[in-house]
Design a protein around this motif. Sequence first.
Motif, PDB file in Angstrom:
ATOM      1  N   GLY A 181      73.629  35.989  56.191  1.00  0.00           N
ATOM      2  CA  GLY A 181      72.237  35.894  55.766  1.00  0.00           C
ATOM      3  C   GLY A 181      72.044  35.421  54.343  1.00  0.00           C
ATOM      4  N   THR A 182      73.145  35.199  53.605  1.00  0.00           N
ATOM      5  CA  THR A 182      73.048  34.672  52.245  1.00  0.00           C
ATOM      6  C   THR A 182      74.136  33.621  52.040  1.00  0.00           C
ATOM      7  N   ALA A 183      73.977  32.811  50.993  1.00  0.00           N
ATOM      8  CA  ALA A 183      74.983  31.815  50.622  1.00  0.00           C
ATOM      9  C   ALA A 183      75.804  32.390  49.478  1.00  0.00           C
ATOM     10  N   ALA A 184      77.033  32.819  49.796  1.00  0.00           N
ATOM     11  CA  ALA A 184      77.844  33.593  48.858  1.00  0.00           C
ATOM     12  C   ALA A 184      78.103  32.884  47.531  1.00  0.00           C
ATOM     13  N   ASP A 185      78.284  31.577  47.563  1.00  0.00           N
ATOM     14  CA  ASP A 185      78.644  30.845  46.343  1.00  0.00           C
ATOM     15  C   ASP A 185      77.435  30.514  45.470  1.00  0.00           C
ATOM     16  N   LEU A 186      76.236  30.667  46.002  1.00  0.00           N
ATOM     17  CA  LEU A 186      75.030  30.391  45.217  1.00  0.00           C
ATOM     18  C   LEU A 186      74.609  31.632  44.433  1.00  0.00           C
ATOM     19  N   SER A 187      73.860  31.409  43.383  1.00  0.00           N
ATOM     20  CA  SER A 187      73.393  32.522  42.547  1.00  0.00           C
ATOM     21  C   SER A 187      72.345  33.347  43.289  1.00  0.00           C
ATOM     22  N   ILE A 188      72.051  34.502  42.731  1.00  0.00           N
ATOM     23  CA  ILE A 188      71.008  35.367  43.295  1.00  0.00           C
ATOM     24  C   ILE A 188      69.683  34.615  43.350  1.00  0.00           C
ATOM     25  N   VAL A 189      69.318  33.972  42.245  1.00  0.00           N
ATOM     26  CA  VAL A 189      68.024  33.284  42.195  1.00  0.00           C
ATOM     27  C   VAL A 189      67.980  32.101  43.158  1.00  0.00           C
ATOM     28  N   ASP A 190      69.095  31.400  43.342  1.00  0.00           N
ATOM     29  CA  ASP A 190      69.133  30.298  44.303  1.00  0.00           C
ATOM     30  C   ASP A 190      68.926  30.812  45.727  1.00  0.00           C
ATOM     31  N   ASN A 191      69.534  31.946  46.034  1.00  0.00           N
ATOM     32  CA  ASN A 191      69.344  32.549  47.351  1.00  0.00           C
ATOM     33  C   ASN A 191      67.895  32.957  47.565  1.00  0.00           C
ATOM     34  N   PHE A 192      67.274  33.495  46.525  1.00  0.00           N
ATOM     35  CA  PHE A 192      65.861  33.883  46.634  1.00  0.00           C
ATOM     36  C   PHE A 192      64.977  32.651  46.831  1.00  0.00           C
ATOM     37  N   PHE A 246      59.205  31.149  38.715  1.00  0.00           N
ATOM     38  CA  PHE A 246      59.865  31.691  39.900  1.00  0.00           C
ATOM     39  C   PHE A 246      60.959  32.673  39.494  1.00  0.00           C
ATOM     40  N   LYS A 247      61.707  32.359  38.454  1.00  0.00           N
ATOM     41  CA  LYS A 247      62.753  33.271  37.980  1.00  0.00           C
ATOM     42  C   LYS A 247      62.152  34.611  37.564  1.00  0.00           C
ATOM     43  N   LYS A 248      60.995  34.544  36.892  1.00  0.00           N
ATOM     44  CA  LYS A 248      60.329  35.788  36.487  1.00  0.00           C
ATOM     45  C   LYS A 248      59.894  36.589  37.709  1.00  0.00           C
ATOM     46  N   LEU A 249      59.372  35.902  38.718  1.00  0.00           N
ATOM     47  CA  LEU A 249      58.969  36.573  39.958  1.00  0.00           C
ATOM     48  C   LEU A 249      60.152  37.290  40.597  1.00  0.00           C
ATOM     49  N   VAL A 250      61.279  36.603  40.655  1.00  0.00           N
ATOM     50  CA  VAL A 250      62.484  37.183  41.248  1.00  0.00           C
ATOM     51  C   VAL A 250      62.951  38.387  40.437  1.00  0.00           C
ATOM     52  N   LYS A 251      62.957  38.243  39.113  1.00  0.00           N
ATOM     53  CA  LYS A 251      63.372  39.359  38.254  1.00  0.00           C
ATOM     54  C   LYS A 251      62.485  40.576  38.470  1.00  0.00           C
ATOM     55  N   ASP A 252      61.179  40.346  38.539  1.00  0.00           N
ATOM     56  CA  ASP A 252      60.236  41.450  38.718  1.00  0.00           C
ATOM     57  C   ASP A 252      60.458  42.155  40.054  1.00  0.00           C
ATOM     58  N   LYS A 253      60.701  41.365  41.101  1.00  0.00           N
ATOM     59  CA  LYS A 253      60.936  41.965  42.417  1.00  0.00           C
ATOM     60  C   LYS A 253      62.238  42.755  42.433  1.00  0.00           C
ATOM     61  N   ILE A 281      70.522  37.365  37.592  1.00  0.00           N
ATOM     62  CA  ILE A 281      70.066  36.491  38.676  1.00  0.00           C
ATOM     63  C   ILE A 281      70.845  35.183  38.768  1.00  0.00           C
ATOM     64  N   GLU A 282      71.610  34.836  37.734  1.00  0.00           N
ATOM     65  CA  GLU A 282      72.438  33.621  37.808  1.00  0.00           C
ATOM     66  C   GLU A 282      73.836  33.918  38.336  1.00  0.00           C
ATOM     67  N   GLN A 283      74.106  35.175  38.621  1.00  0.00           N
ATOM     68  CA  GLN A 283      75.427  35.570  39.144  1.00  0.00           C
ATOM     69  C   GLN A 283      75.528  35.204  40.626  1.00  0.00           C
ATOM     70  N   PRO A 284      76.697  34.688  41.068  1.00  0.00           N
ATOM     71  CA  PRO A 284      76.857  34.394  42.504  1.00  0.00           C
ATOM     72  C   PRO A 284      76.642  35.651  43.334  1.00  0.00           C
ATOM     73  N   ILE A 285      75.852  35.533  44.373  1.00  0.00           N
ATOM     74  CA  ILE A 285      75.511  36.719  45.165  1.00  0.00           C
ATOM     75  C   ILE A 285      76.730  37.266  45.904  1.00  0.00           C
ATOM     76  N   GLY A 286      77.722  36.416  46.122  1.00  0.00           N
ATOM     77  CA  GLY A 286      78.931  36.851  46.806  1.00  0.00           C
ATOM     78  C   GLY A 286      79.793  37.796  46.002  1.00  0.00           C
ATOM     79  N   THR A 287      79.518  37.924  44.695  1.00  0.00           N
ATOM     80  CA  THR A 287      80.303  38.829  43.852  1.00  0.00           C
ATOM     81  C   THR A 287      79.754  40.251  43.870  1.00  0.00           C
ATOM     82  N   LEU A 288      78.628  40.459  44.543  1.00  0.00           N
ATOM     83  CA  LEU A 288      77.998  41.784  44.560  1.00  0.00           C
ATOM     84  C   LEU A 288      78.616  42.673  45.634  1.00  0.00           C
TER      85      LEU A 288
END
Length: 249
Positions: free
Chosen positions: A92-103, A123-130, A142-149
Amino acid sequence: MIEIANISKTFNTGKPNQVNAISNVNLNIKAGEFVVIVGSNGSGKTTLLNLVAGNILPNTGTITIDSNNVTRLPEYKRSKWIARIFQNPLLGTAADLSIVDNFRLAAIRTQYKGLSIGKNESFKKLVKDKIATLGMGLENKIEQPIGTLSGGQRQALTLLMSVMDTCKILLLDEPTAALDPRSAENVMQIADSLIKEYSLTAILVTHNLKDAGNYGSRIIQMGEGEVLRDVSTIEKSKLKQNDLFDWFG
């Protein structure tokens, strides 16, 4: 919202390993209902969820979503109504992309994708707030790859992503099965909160009877491809934990 009429699904028809996964199931799920489906392995609960999602199509019967007959529609054509959370946090997510890119991808899930996914500062602010509402400290990563979480962090973010675009139905496919108890509890609390906040129609498939008792407005027990019990909101409020365990004898 979701009407399932005389749905049947058989795998490997006519072969020695034929499986009658779903047999003439009828269900009517109203808008805003949170239905929990329980059952032993092989009971048909996941197959039923897959039929609603559109990853598999029924042999017989009809499925209607929001007054639209979607019986023969594939999964991608149902995405304007449905978001899904999988058991495996890696899906359900793209592991190599950042959190914000996935959002950003989640925000245009049902829209035409051009050459750019278009993430600007607003958009970055919206993502951060959420993300900040989760209280997990991920809004500054939010710039961290989501696959590292961790799995729990990823499932929590996936839940938030599910409501970034149009969504009326949320399908939860054993979303906590791969998580530790603390993360699992957190993910279920987030899911419950989002379902209520966005007035979603939700279906949770789970083996966790504690979650089945604590969450949802209705419980359905499946066995051998059929609905064995359909417990309404009023009846559910009277159920005790031991009652659920007794169902599995």
